[in-house]
Design a protein around this motif. Sequence first.
Motif, PDB file in Angstrom:
ATOM      1  N   GLN A 159      30.777  -4.805  19.924  1.00 26.13           N
ATOM      2  CA  GLN A 159      30.198  -6.003  20.537  1.00 26.13           C
ATOM      3  C   GLN A 159      31.031  -7.265  20.358  1.00 26.13           C
ATOM      4  O   GLN A 159      31.077  -8.103  21.241  1.00 26.13           O
ATOM      5  CB  GLN A 159      28.782  -6.235  19.993  1.00 26.13           C
ATOM      6  N   ARG A 160      31.682  -7.408  19.219  1.00 29.90           N
ATOM      7  CA  ARG A 160      32.407  -8.668  18.955  1.00 29.90           C
ATOM      8  C   ARG A 160      33.730  -8.755  19.700  1.00 29.90           C
ATOM      9  O   ARG A 160      34.288  -9.840  19.857  1.00 29.90           O
ATOM     10  CB  ARG A 160      32.686  -8.806  17.458  1.00 29.90           C
ATOM     11  N   PHE A 161      34.276  -7.590  20.110  1.00 30.42           N
ATOM     12  CA  PHE A 161      35.614  -7.610  20.711  1.00 30.42           C
ATOM     13  C   PHE A 161      35.554  -6.982  22.095  1.00 30.42           C
ATOM     14  O   PHE A 161      34.877  -5.970  22.286  1.00 30.42           O
ATOM     15  CB  PHE A 161      36.596  -6.836  19.811  1.00 30.42           C
ATOM     16  N   PRO A 162      36.272  -7.579  23.064  1.00 28.27           N
ATOM     17  CA  PRO A 162      36.241  -6.990  24.406  1.00 28.27           C
ATOM     18  C   PRO A 162      36.809  -5.569  24.388  1.00 28.27           C
ATOM     19  O   PRO A 162      37.761  -5.297  23.652  1.00 28.27           O
ATOM     20  CB  PRO A 162      37.124  -7.923  25.244  1.00 28.27           C
TER      21      PRO A 162
ATOM     22  N   SER B 115      49.741  15.262  24.383  1.00 28.51           N
ATOM     23  CA  SER B 115      48.590  15.241  25.294  1.00 28.51           C
ATOM     24  C   SER B 115      48.348  13.798  25.712  1.00 28.51           C
ATOM     25  O   SER B 115      48.872  12.876  25.087  1.00 28.51           O
ATOM     26  CB  SER B 115      47.331  15.788  24.603  1.00 28.51           C
ATOM     27  N   THR B 116      47.534  13.651  26.753  1.00 28.23           N
ATOM     28  CA  THR B 116      47.301  12.314  27.317  1.00 28.23           C
ATOM     29  C   THR B 116      45.808  12.062  27.475  1.00 28.23           C
ATOM     30  O   THR B 116      45.077  12.959  27.906  1.00 28.23           O
ATOM     31  CB  THR B 116      47.995  12.207  28.694  1.00 28.23           C
ATOM     32  N   ALA B 117      45.370  10.867  27.111  1.00 23.51           N
ATOM     33  CA  ALA B 117      43.954  10.511  27.293  1.00 23.51           C
ATOM     34  C   ALA B 117      43.851   9.050  27.703  1.00 23.51           C
ATOM     35  O   ALA B 117      44.791   8.266  27.527  1.00 23.51           O
ATOM     36  CB  ALA B 117      43.161  10.737  26.006  1.00 23.51           C
ATOM     37  N   ARG B 118      42.674   8.714  28.244  1.00 17.84           N
ATOM     38  CA  ARG B 118      42.353   7.316  28.490  1.00 17.84           C
ATOM     39  C   ARG B 118      41.524   6.862  27.297  1.00 17.84           C
ATOM     40  O   ARG B 118      40.433   7.378  27.042  1.00 17.84           O
ATOM     41  CB  ARG B 118      41.573   7.175  29.794  1.00 17.84           C
ATOM     42  N   TRP B 119      42.084   5.936  26.545  1.00 13.45           N
ATOM     43  CA  TRP B 119      41.475   5.480  25.299  1.00 13.45           C
ATOM     44  C   TRP B 119      40.766   4.153  25.527  1.00 13.45           C
ATOM     45  O   TRP B 119      41.298   3.309  26.256  1.00 13.45           O
ATOM     46  CB  TRP B 119      42.543   5.284  24.225  1.00 13.45           C
ATOM     47  N   GLY B 120      39.622   3.974  24.912  1.00 11.84           N
ATOM     48  CA  GLY B 120      38.903   2.704  25.009  1.00 11.84           C
ATOM     49  C   GLY B 120      38.543   2.206  23.630  1.00 11.84           C
ATOM     50  O   GLY B 120      38.122   2.989  22.768  1.00 11.84           O
ATOM     51  N   GLY B 121      38.710   0.895  23.409  1.00 15.56           N
ATOM     52  CA  GLY B 121      38.349   0.347  22.103  1.00 15.56           C
ATOM     53  C   GLY B 121      38.672  -1.123  22.035  1.00 15.56           C
ATOM     54  O   GLY B 121      38.963  -1.764  23.046  1.00 15.56           O
ATOM     55  N   ALA B 122      38.632  -1.647  20.803  1.00 18.98           N
ATOM     56  CA  ALA B 122      38.997  -3.050  20.590  1.00 18.98           C
ATOM     57  C   ALA B 122      40.509  -3.125  20.422  1.00 18.98           C
ATOM     58  O   ALA B 122      41.130  -2.202  19.896  1.00 18.98           O
ATOM     59  CB  ALA B 122      38.308  -3.576  19.334  1.00 18.98           C
ATOM     60  N   ARG B 123      41.095  -4.221  20.885  1.00 21.10           N
ATOM     61  CA  ARG B 123      42.520  -4.410  20.604  1.00 21.10           C
ATOM     62  C   ARG B 123      42.681  -4.705  19.116  1.00 21.10           C
ATOM     63  O   ARG B 123      41.986  -5.576  18.580  1.00 21.10           O
ATOM     64  CB  ARG B 123      43.054  -5.633  21.346  1.00 21.10           C
ATOM     65  N   LEU B 124      43.622  -4.055  18.478  1.00 24.22           N
ATOM     66  CA  LEU B 124      43.915  -4.351  17.066  1.00 24.22           C
ATOM     67  C   LEU B 124      44.249  -5.842  16.919  1.00 24.22           C
ATOM     68  O   LEU B 124      43.850  -6.491  15.951  1.00 24.22           O
ATOM     69  CB  LEU B 124      45.069  -3.474  16.580  1.00 24.22           C
ATOM     70  N   ARG B 125      44.957  -6.380  17.910  1.00 21.00           N
ATOM     71  CA  ARG B 125      45.333  -7.797  17.873  1.00 21.00           C
ATOM     72  C   ARG B 125      44.104  -8.698  17.710  1.00 21.00           C
ATOM     73  O   ARG B 125      44.083  -9.592  16.866  1.00 21.00           O
ATOM     74  CB  ARG B 125      46.070  -8.136  19.172  1.00 21.00           C
ATOM     75  N   ASP B 126      43.065  -8.439  18.512  1.00 20.54           N
ATOM     76  CA  ASP B 126      41.862  -9.273  18.452  1.00 20.54           C
ATOM     77  C   ASP B 126      41.193  -9.180  17.085  1.00 20.54           C
ATOM     78  O   ASP B 126      40.703 -10.167  16.546  1.00 20.54           O
ATOM     79  CB  ASP B 126      40.869  -8.849  19.543  1.00 20.54           C
ATOM     80  N   VAL B 127      41.163  -7.962  16.527  1.00 18.38           N
ATOM     81  CA  VAL B 127      40.497  -7.759  15.230  1.00 18.38           C
ATOM     82  C   VAL B 127      41.301  -8.452  14.123  1.00 18.38           C
ATOM     83  O   VAL B 127      40.732  -9.099  13.237  1.00 18.38           O
ATOM     84  CB  VAL B 127      40.330  -6.244  14.964  1.00 18.38           C
ATOM     85  N   LEU B 128      42.619  -8.358  14.187  1.00 17.58           N
ATOM     86  CA  LEU B 128      43.442  -9.016  13.164  1.00 17.58           C
ATOM     87  C   LEU B 128      43.285 -10.535  13.233  1.00 17.58           C
ATOM     88  O   LEU B 128      43.169 -11.206  12.200  1.00 17.58           O
ATOM     89  CB  LEU B 128      44.916  -8.635  13.336  1.00 17.58           C
TER      90      LEU B 128
ATOM     91  N   GLY C  53      43.856 -12.403   0.976  1.00 16.05           N
ATOM     92  CA  GLY C  53      42.580 -11.928   0.465  1.00 16.05           C
ATOM     93  C   GLY C  53      41.396 -12.059   1.410  1.00 16.05           C
ATOM     94  O   GLY C  53      40.282 -11.665   1.087  1.00 16.05           O
ATOM     95  N   ARG C  54      41.593 -12.608   2.614  1.00 15.79           N
ATOM     96  CA  ARG C  54      40.458 -12.701   3.540  1.00 15.79           C
ATOM     97  C   ARG C  54      40.181 -11.306   4.120  1.00 15.79           C
ATOM     98  O   ARG C  54      41.113 -10.605   4.484  1.00 15.79           O
ATOM     99  CB  ARG C  54      40.838 -13.673   4.655  1.00 15.79           C
ATOM    100  N   ALA C  55      38.915 -10.917   4.177  1.00 12.42           N
ATOM    101  CA  ALA C  55      38.607  -9.569   4.667  1.00 12.42           C
ATOM    102  C   ALA C  55      37.367  -9.567   5.545  1.00 12.42           C
ATOM    103  O   ALA C  55      36.499 -10.428   5.413  1.00 12.42           O
ATOM    104  CB  ALA C  55      38.413  -8.615   3.494  1.00 12.42           C
ATOM    105  N   LEU C  56      37.329  -8.606   6.438  1.00  8.00           N
ATOM    106  CA  LEU C  56      36.183  -8.386   7.318  1.00  8.00           C
ATOM    107  C   LEU C  56      35.658  -6.996   7.047  1.00  8.00           C
ATOM    108  O   LEU C  56      36.429  -6.093   6.745  1.00  8.00           O
ATOM    109  CB  LEU C  56      36.628  -8.361   8.775  1.00  8.00           C
ATOM    110  N   SER C  57      34.356  -6.817   7.199  1.00  8.64           N
ATOM    111  CA  SER C  57      33.797  -5.474   7.166  1.00  8.64           C
ATOM    112  C   SER C  57      32.999  -5.321   8.452  1.00  8.64           C
ATOM    113  O   SER C  57      32.068  -6.077   8.705  1.00  8.64           O
ATOM    114  CB  SER C  57      32.906  -5.322   5.934  1.00  8.64           C
ATOM    115  N   LEU C  58      33.415  -4.381   9.295  1.00  2.00           N
ATOM    116  CA  LEU C  58      32.819  -4.263  10.625  1.00  2.00           C
ATOM    117  C   LEU C  58      32.058  -2.951  10.758  1.00  2.00           C
ATOM    118  O   LEU C  58      32.584  -1.882  10.439  1.00  2.00           O
ATOM    119  CB  LEU C  58      33.909  -4.293  11.694  1.00  2.00           C
ATOM    120  N   SER C  59      30.821  -3.053  11.267  1.00  4.10           N
ATOM    121  CA  SER C  59      30.099  -1.835  11.629  1.00  4.10           C
ATOM    122  C   SER C  59      30.616  -1.383  12.984  1.00  4.10           C
ATOM    123  O   SER C  59      31.323  -2.123  13.680  1.00  4.10           O
ATOM    124  CB  SER C  59      28.596  -2.111  11.698  1.00  4.10           C
TER     125      SER C  59
END
Length: 472
Positions: free
Chosen positions: A173-176, A211-224, A161-167
């Motif tokens: 900002q919170r995740f590399p 198709s192929t792209a260079r994707w940038g974002g937070a690692r799902l691992r870090d958010v979990l 039941g623990r949950a996060l709500s992220l803007s």
Amino acid sequence: APRYPRYTRAEVAQHRTPSERVWVTYGTDVFDVTEFVELHPGGPDKILLAAGGALEPFWALYAVHSQAHVLELLRDYKVGELSPDEASPPPGDTGDPFAGDPPRHPALRVNSLKPFNAEPPPELLTQSFLTPNELFFTRNHLPVPAVEPGSYRLRVEGPGGRALSLSLAELRQRFPKHEVTATLQCAGNRRSEMSRVRPVKGLAWDIGAISTARWGGARLRDVLLAAGVRDNTGDSTGDDNEWHVCFEGLDADASGTPYGASIPLKRALSAEAEVLLAYEMNGTELPRDHGFPVRVVVPGVVGARSVKWLRSVAVSPAESPSHWQQKDYKGFCPSVDWDSVDFGAAPAIQELPVQSAITEPRPGAAVAAGELTVKGYAWSGGGREVVRVDVSLDGGRTWREAELGPRPERGRGWAWALWELRAPVPAGARLDIVCKAVDRSYNVQPDSVAPIWNLRGVLSNAWHRVPVTVTR
Ligand code: HEM
């Protein structure tokens, strides 16, 4: 100054082939470039992709054209101007749930307009290692949601039941930020070859649902981990059932049911698997068709799990209950039909099998005698890098090894290899060009389609065959 005749866009659109004359527009000017087609330094096939419409969306992709000498050259072919009332687009149809979909690049080959499903033409697919965002294949199941980035929230539910709500700002900002160059492929890529064996249900994808792209974002691992998921979640239950991470999109049907899919928790938590909650695609924010503002990118895994317009992420002991996880995107024996199929009995597709296809020349083409260049792509799922591509010009009797193009992230096998083979071909010959790829586990593609035929037309990865004739 000479006065030119006025044309509507519909009139320009009637000139798409050398026999009907090849017209294009640039700004409000109309050009008849029929005589230039064969002289085009980028090849006649490419110029014809813009025939009957505007040059701007194509020239935006190929910057060689933004030089004064290119415009000067074009000026010689001017034959008219667009009518003044052609500037404003037609009014939108308000009752249509797809009326808010974004504009699309005219080069895309549309398999379904609503929902929008389209692939780049083969000649453009292997023009660059990274697929330009405008040309990236688009597989939408529902209307494109309109997301207000300022009020966007991503809900992340851990176990217990623990949950996060992220803007969006918090996610950034919170995740590399982590970047991965990854190829995405639809499970239905090359389905049209399967339906030539026997009809299947599904969109008639040619070879471009990849198709192929260079994707940038937070690692799902870090958010979990931030949501309280521990590295050993799922191990502690004592049974051998895998846990899963379920994703839901903001795209929903008329009853409010969203698109959804899941991946095993183990993959989501693995640092090596590099699963992203991506907010960038090739250095820009995600385009609306590709999941603005946030999508999942699961490298090495069927595109269906890389949920777009991500609304929620939830850790669960069961796979996503979504139709697209349970009742679709699964493979079956060729004898299974719509009366006998049991979707519960087959595993959901995750990692895809080894794949390759020929993008140039095109089937049925007449090629010039002399040196022939064959081009294509090759890729395998699960990060199993392609180690070799074999090409035959005689239907598979004799083979040569293609040259693999440069791969910016060698050793991280998430992206395709583009390849090329040059070979002398004699005038008058009929060639049956074939390609097959080998991945680093020495998996190879099956030689024919019939033994891998399945009612949904997925996992179509037989040797790709392109018959051509050589002119005298
Ligand atoms: C190259 C003109 C349409 C793709 C070029 C060049 C010219 C040219 C002059 C050589 C530029 C240089 O190197 O200085 C035109 C004209 C067009 C047209 C007048 C329309 C009337 C298109 C379209 C596409 C395209 C629609 C793509 C779909 C390319 C590519 C090259 C190129 C890829 C680079 C070829 C290479 O360097 O290998 N074009 N072009 N062109 N064009 Fe076009």
